[in-house]
Design an enzyme around this catalytic site. Sequence first.
Site, PDB file in Angstrom:
ATOM      1  N   LYS A  77       0.858  -1.187   0.000  1.00  0.00           N
ATOM      2  CA  LYS A  77       0.000   0.000   0.000  1.00  0.00           C
ATOM      3  C   LYS A  77       0.898   1.243   0.000  1.00  0.00           C
ATOM      4  CE  LYS A  77      -2.865   2.863   2.938  1.00  0.00           C
ATOM      5  NZ  LYS A  77      -3.803   2.996   4.066  1.00  0.00           N
ATOM      6  N   GLY A  82      -8.452   8.851   9.669  1.00  0.00           N
ATOM      7  CA  GLY A  82      -8.714   8.926  11.103  1.00  0.00           C
ATOM      8  C   GLY A  82      -9.839   9.846  11.498  1.00  0.00           C
ATOM      9  N   ALA A  98      -9.767   5.177   4.088  1.00  0.00           N
ATOM     10  CA  ALA A  98      -9.767   6.333   4.985  1.00  0.00           C
ATOM     11  C   ALA A  98     -11.117   7.030   5.059  1.00  0.00           C
ATOM     12  CB  ALA A  98      -8.721   7.375   4.590  1.00  0.00           C
ATOM     13  N   GLY A  99     -11.492   7.355   6.280  1.00  0.00           N
ATOM     14  CA  GLY A  99     -12.652   8.195   6.514  1.00  0.00           C
ATOM     15  C   GLY A  99     -13.892   7.474   7.024  1.00  0.00           C
ATOM     16  N   ASN A 152      -9.067   1.378   9.605  1.00  0.00           N
ATOM     17  CA  ASN A 152      -8.334   1.013  10.813  1.00  0.00           C
ATOM     18  C   ASN A 152      -8.973   1.659  12.039  1.00  0.00           C
ATOM     19  OD1 ASN A 152      -6.457   0.542  12.871  1.00  0.00           O
ATOM     20  ND2 ASN A 152      -4.693   0.960  11.628  1.00  0.00           N
ATOM     21  N   THR A 153      -8.944   3.003  12.075  1.00  0.00           N
ATOM     22  CA  THR A 153      -9.387   3.707  13.283  1.00  0.00           C
ATOM     23  C   THR A 153     -10.838   3.409  13.638  1.00  0.00           C
ATOM     24  OG1 THR A 153      -7.908   5.472  12.564  1.00  0.00           O
ATOM     25  CG2 THR A 153      -9.355   5.972  14.397  1.00  0.00           C
TER      26      THR A 153
END
Lengths: 67, 261
Positions: free
Chosen positions: B101, B162, B188-189, B210-211
């Site tokens: 990535k 995040g 993301a997001g 992830n987050t």
Amino acid sequence: MISVRINGQPETLASTLSVADLLQAKGLAGKRLAVERNGQIVPRGAHAETVLADGDCLEIVVAVGGG
Amino acid sequence: MNDSLVIAGKTYGSRLLVGTGKYKDFDETRAAIEASGAEIVTVAIRRTNIGQNPDEPNLLDFLPPERFTLLPNTAGCYTADDAVRTLRLARELLDGHTLVKLEVLGDPDTLFPNMPETLKAAETLVKDGFDVMVYCSDDPIQAKMLEEIGCVAVMPLASLIGSGMGILNPWNLQLIIDQSAVPVLVDAGVGTASDAAIAMELGCDGVLMNTAIAKAQDPILMARAMRKGVEAGREAFLAGRMPRKTYAASPSSPTTGLIGR
């Protein structure tokens, strides 16, 4: 004696150390890691024969959690 | 239903990709990943602590590469050179592994990608034999450029890394999905399961997060929710939603046979 940088930190080493010797001395032998010397990868198979020189910059990395 | 995701010639059953950062410990990381059903998991590459606790546990002991497809990232890199060096180290670390990535950041506050550096790094990495999944802005023109360079997947942001702000520009994502011959993943997001479902309903091939899992109050439960959100969104996309109308005057119950008429 030679001066090198390992992960950004200056260190003084005995001049005959190979990459494999260095990893052994740091307790990192056999760990899942990768080594770069002066911007070039040192493949695992070449750790024993790669002898460090004065002024070398080494990066020793591992996998950590990330996204 | 046979509906698998193919990236760089390899087939995956799960369309949810997860990161391994921000967890309490490796046990929680592993449990959340198991609950998510993800087969591709991202890892970061960092300097090892020299001389400090050499026996500290290693992430790779908890995520055996035989079991998971590891996706080393370039998080924290701000130049093409740093990203390329990081992934060459990753390839050495993971015994010749080529699926990576790429992300090149442009700003430490927003973590918005630096697209010129991203394009430059992608070109070098593709020439060097890497299979590059690339984090990018949701600009369809640059997404196309990345595909033309030879990236194996384009991964536009839905909102900032995040942030948990969800899908802020579905129209740009739609343009990227419609034009791309390679898989498109939202990276993301995503903040909660409905965000993942919306991304999949748009026609994304997968979602990377992830987050949203790691920083949920109960990460394991959120991992399960995300798995279902991705699956629900994918099936809704495949099923094809009904057309939108402001009103229909078409009730679901029969209009005849009513009593008292």
